[in-house]
Design a protein around this motif. Structure first.
Motif, PDB file in Angstrom:
ATOM      1  N   GLN A  16      -3.321  30.796   9.340  1.00 49.60           N
ATOM      2  CA  GLN A  16      -1.947  30.958   8.889  1.00 49.60           C
ATOM      3  C   GLN A  16      -1.879  30.994   7.371  1.00 49.60           C
ATOM      4  OE1 GLN A  16       0.692  31.635  10.986  1.00 49.60           O
ATOM      5  NE2 GLN A  16      -1.021  31.796  12.413  1.00 49.60           N
TER       6      GLN A  16
ATOM      7  N   GLY B   1       4.741  32.743   6.962  1.00 56.61           N
ATOM      8  CA  GLY B   1       4.604  33.414   8.254  1.00 56.61           C
ATOM      9  C   GLY B   1       3.514  34.461   8.335  1.00 56.61           C
TER      10      GLY B   1
ATOM     11  N   TRP C  50      -6.708  33.341  14.259  1.00 58.15           N
ATOM     12  CA  TRP C  50      -5.891  33.582  13.074  1.00 58.15           C
ATOM     13  C   TRP C  50      -5.879  32.366  12.163  1.00 58.15           C
ATOM     14  CZ3 TRP C  50      -4.254  38.329  12.094  1.00 58.15           C
ATOM     15  CH2 TRP C  50      -4.099  39.225  13.138  1.00 58.15           C
TER      16      TRP C  50
ATOM     17  N   ARG D  20      -0.467  35.838   8.337  1.00 61.30           N
ATOM     18  CA  ARG D  20      -1.699  35.340   8.950  1.00 61.30           C
ATOM     19  C   ARG D  20      -2.826  36.306   8.635  1.00 61.30           C
ATOM     20  NH1 ARG D  20      -0.378  36.593  15.342  1.00 61.30           N
ATOM     21  NH2 ARG D  20       0.161  38.758  15.008  1.00 61.30           N
TER      22      ARG D  20
END
Length: 159
Positions: free
Chosen positions: A55, A59, A53, A61
């Protein structure tokens, strides 16, 4: 995100007329045929390869997600040239092409169109053939995004 992708793939294969009779998550199913509940063939099992992932802000991703489809079929026919059952023995290749056509371009909420990136043909099988088709999709997961605070009633004073 994985749940949404799995459900989209499973729904697409179940609602199409490609010939798939069973869809589930991958759990090394062909290695444990004698130890588990039987499933109808042809079957497709969905595997998520490891996800790296990136970011995003607040919050979110995103990632390129590789989804490997394990296509499990059965045949006793032999594909030798000129053989009586050659067409029957090669039917699994037609099935794979139909599956690829259905899944190619699949998209949904949070993930972009599926693109075929790898095919692995089973060349070491007996009665059960296990071919693999790997797709990649770009996904954005916002399930952990926090609402942005908004300042209300703030007066700016210049001096």
């Amino acid at each position: 995100m994985r749940k949404a992708i799995y459900k989209a793939v499973a729904d697409r294969l179940k609602k199409s007329n490609v010939g798939v009779k069973f869809v589930s998550l991958w759990n090394r199913n062909t290695e444990q045929l004698s130890k588990q509940k039987a499933f109808r063939l042809p079957a497709v099992f969905v595997e998520f390869e490891p996800i790296e992932w990136s970011q995003l802000s607040r919050g979110g991703r995103s990632a390129d997600i590789r989804v490997r489809l394990h296509v499990v079929t059965e045949t006793l026919a032999s594909p030798e040239e000129g053989g009586k059952y050659q067409d029957r023995a090669l039917e699994h290749l037609d099935l794979i092409e139909r599956i690829d056509a259905e899944v190619q371009g699949l998209s949904g909420e949070g993930f972009n169109c599926f693109m075929l990136v790898e095919s692995v043909t089973d060349h070491d099988h007996e009665r059960v053939q296990h071919d693999e088709e790997c797709f990649v999709t770009r996904a954005t997961d916002t399930s952990a995004v926090k609402p942005q605070a908004v300042a209300v009633g703030v007066t700016l004073v210049r001096g």
